[in-house]
Design a protein around this motif. Structure first.
Motif, PDB file in Angstrom:
ATOM      1  N   GLU A  45       0.817  -1.213   0.000  1.00  0.00           N
ATOM      2  CA  GLU A  45       0.000   0.000   0.000  1.00  0.00           C
ATOM      3  C   GLU A  45       0.849   1.261   0.000  1.00  0.00           C
ATOM      4  OE1 GLU A  45      -2.597  -0.645   3.319  1.00  0.00           O
ATOM      5  OE2 GLU A  45      -4.068  -1.669   2.059  1.00  0.00           O
ATOM      6  N   GLN A  46       1.966   1.247   0.717  1.00  0.00           N
ATOM      7  CA  GLN A  46       2.862   2.408   0.710  1.00  0.00           C
ATOM      8  C   GLN A  46       3.464   2.612  -0.677  1.00  0.00           C
ATOM      9  OE1 GLN A  46       5.592   1.494   3.877  1.00  0.00           O
ATOM     10  NE2 GLN A  46       4.497   2.796   5.324  1.00  0.00           N
ATOM     11  N   ILE A  47       3.883   1.543  -1.308  1.00  0.00           N
ATOM     12  CA  ILE A  47       4.457   1.658  -2.653  1.00  0.00           C
ATOM     13  C   ILE A  47       3.409   2.155  -3.637  1.00  0.00           C
ATOM     14  CG2 ILE A  47       5.395   0.329  -4.597  1.00  0.00           C
ATOM     15  CD1 ILE A  47       6.759  -1.454  -2.409  1.00  0.00           C
ATOM     16  N   SER A  48       2.193   1.599  -3.554  1.00  0.00           N
ATOM     17  CA  SER A  48       1.109   2.026  -4.441  1.00  0.00           C
ATOM     18  C   SER A  48       0.764   3.493  -4.246  1.00  0.00           C
ATOM     19  CB  SER A  48      -0.147   1.180  -4.198  1.00  0.00           C
ATOM     20  OG  SER A  48       0.082  -0.162  -4.521  1.00  0.00           O
ATOM     21  N   GLY A  49       0.871   3.969  -3.015  1.00  0.00           N
ATOM     22  CA  GLY A  49       0.567   5.358  -2.707  1.00  0.00           C
ATOM     23  C   GLY A  49       1.719   6.314  -2.955  1.00  0.00           C
ATOM     24  N   GLY A  50       2.859   5.798  -3.415  1.00  0.00           N
ATOM     25  CA  GLY A  50       4.017   6.646  -3.687  1.00  0.00           C
ATOM     26  C   GLY A  50       4.803   7.017  -2.446  1.00  0.00           C
TER      27      GLY A  50
END
Length: 58
Positions: A45-50
């Motif tokens: 989720e952190q990666i997807s959210g940048g």
């Protein structure tokens, strides 16, 4: 707590299309599958959210 496992499965297999995925506890042998699944879900989720920093591997 089973929600972490379900969420990780959905992210890995439905969203990312991963197959034949294996997890190992690494240095913390006391980690439960739910704790590992929670960490995986948070990371995806952190990666997807940048929300990440790129690290150069040399």
């Amino acid at each position: 707590m089973a929600t972490n496992m379900k969420k990780a499965q959905e992210l890995l297999f439905d969203s990312l299309g991963a197959t034949n995925f294996k997890m190992y506890p690494g240095f913390s042998r006391d980690s439960t599958p739910e704790e590992i699944a929670g960490e995986i879900s948070n990371a995806i989720e952190q990666i997807s959210g940048g929300d990440f920093d790129e690290v150069a591997l040399v």
